[in-house]
Design an enzyme around this catalytic site. Structure first.
Site, short mmCIF file in Angstrom:
data_model
loop_
_atom_site.label_atom_id
_atom_site.label_comp_id
_atom_site.label_asym_id
_atom_site.label_seq_id
_atom_site.Cartn_x
_atom_site.Cartn_y
_atom_site.Cartn_z
N ARG A 232 31.88 9.71 28.57
CA ARG A 232 30.91 8.44 27.82
C ARG A 232 32.22 8.10 29.00
NH1 ARG A 232 27.52 9.95 25.18
NH2 ARG A 232 27.46 9.31 22.90
N GLU A 261 27.07 -0.11 29.23
CA GLU A 261 25.49 -0.45 29.15
C GLU A 261 24.20 -1.02 28.99
OE1 GLU A 261 25.08 3.91 28.42
OE2 GLU A 261 27.52 4.54 28.95
N HIS A 280 22.19 6.61 32.20
CA HIS A 280 22.48 7.57 30.83
C HIS A 280 21.55 8.29 30.58
CE1 HIS A 280 25.59 7.70 27.42
NE2 HIS A 280 24.47 8.39 27.16
#
Length: 325
Positions: A232, A261, A280
């Site tokens: 993370r 993000e 991601h």
């Protein structure tokens, strides 16, 4: 009167992005996006968060009085958990196990790409410049994996198979771990990180790991060390990382997760030296949605039969117990 069929609400990121193959003969599914969850969850006994980045459960908490079980189609549960949910009787399960191997493969690829200086090779190719140079071998290189759950262990096993020397960092030290050999206490990371060529972040985001890789840890890394984050974004102090990269105090970074993000187009990390950025996507291999859906259907079958559910999250800790962390 026939028995009432249980209702399962399913939150999707978009109305046309439903879990593939999701069906059960004795269940009524209510599909919705985040905007429609407050209505869909009324009377529902279970909730599938197919939109695993959603934080909407907190917003519709007053409508969840009938909920018994929430499944999030992700390994991390940091976007889901909040105090009221932690204190409730609602069972939370996650997608533990689905992403272990894909993430390990991503990490191995990042380690090899860094050792072989692939960034420079790509730049030279674009310029059509033929330049001979030497690169490094991964055999004998050292890697410290922060997070010793299922994902961290799969990473350790794959890196070891490629010839790296691996240690782990978790909640408590161990001297004879089967996958890591030595596990150091994550709170001692600044004192231990100078050992490794590659620092791999694979821990859940918790109060203990938020901001774990700070300026002190970055300053203690080797000048040519490589940071890989598939966990993370907030585990790393992004400002301190930018400074370390810009001043070339570490060798580079491979980053798949970020504080914000999508990463904004004007974010300075895009242009930081020796950085590889991915969106991601480190765990998202072909067929991953089918695997996630099948995992939920199996847990749904167990829930309907009254059997113990797989991957029950300890809501206080923020992950599924099992293995040293």
């Amino acid at each position: 009167m026939p028995p009432v069929r249980p209702v399962v609400a399913v939150v999707c990121a978009q109305s046309n992005d439903r879990p593939p193959g999701l069906s059960a003969p004795d269940v009524d599914f209510r599909f919705c996006t985040a905007d429609g969850l407050a209505e869909a969850v009324r009377g529902a006994r279970a909730l599938l968060l197919w939109d695993f980045f959603s934080t909407v459960v907190r917003d519709i908490w007053s409508d969840t009085i009938d909920l018994e079980w929430i499944h999030i189609a992700a390994a991390g549960v940091d976007t889901l958990l909040f105090d009221e949910l932690r204190e409730s009787d609602i069972v939370v399960t996650n997608a533990r196990g689905v992403f272990d191997r894909p993430l390990a493969e991503y990490v191995l690829g990042a380690v090899i790409a860094h050792a072989k200086d692939s960034r420079t090779s790509f730049d030279l190719q674009r310029r059509r410049e033929w330049r001979h140079r030497e690169t490094r071998s991964v055999t004998g290189a050292t890697a410290l994996v922060v997070g010793t759950g299922g994902i961290g262990r799969e990473i350790a096993r794959l890196l070891r198979a490629a010839g790296l020397v691996v240690r782990g960092a978790g909640r408590r030290p161990v001297s004879d771990d089967p996958d890591f050999g030595t596990v150091i206490d994550s709170s001692d990371l600044a004192a231990e990180v100078g050992w490794c060529d590659h620092l791999i972040l694979a821990a859940p985001l918790t109060a203990a790991t938020r901001g774990l890789v700070d300026a002190q840890v970055l300053a203690a890394m080797k000048s040519d060390a490589h940071l890989v984050n598939i966990a993370r974004g907030p585990i790393v102090d992004e400002g301190a990382l930018l400074e370390a990269l810009s001043q070339r105090r570490i060798g580079g970074a491979t980053l798949d997760v970020f504080d914000t993000e999508p990463l904004p187009p004007d974010h300075p990390l895009w242009d930081a030296p020796n950085v590889t950025i991915t969106a991601h996507m480190s765990a998202d291999v072909v067929g991953w949605r089918d695997t996630l859906a099948a995992q939920f259907v199996e847990n749904l079958r167990r829930w309907m039969s009254g059997d113990p559910l797989h991957n029950v999250v300890d809501k206080r800790l923020g992950y599924v117990p099992g293995g040293v962390r």
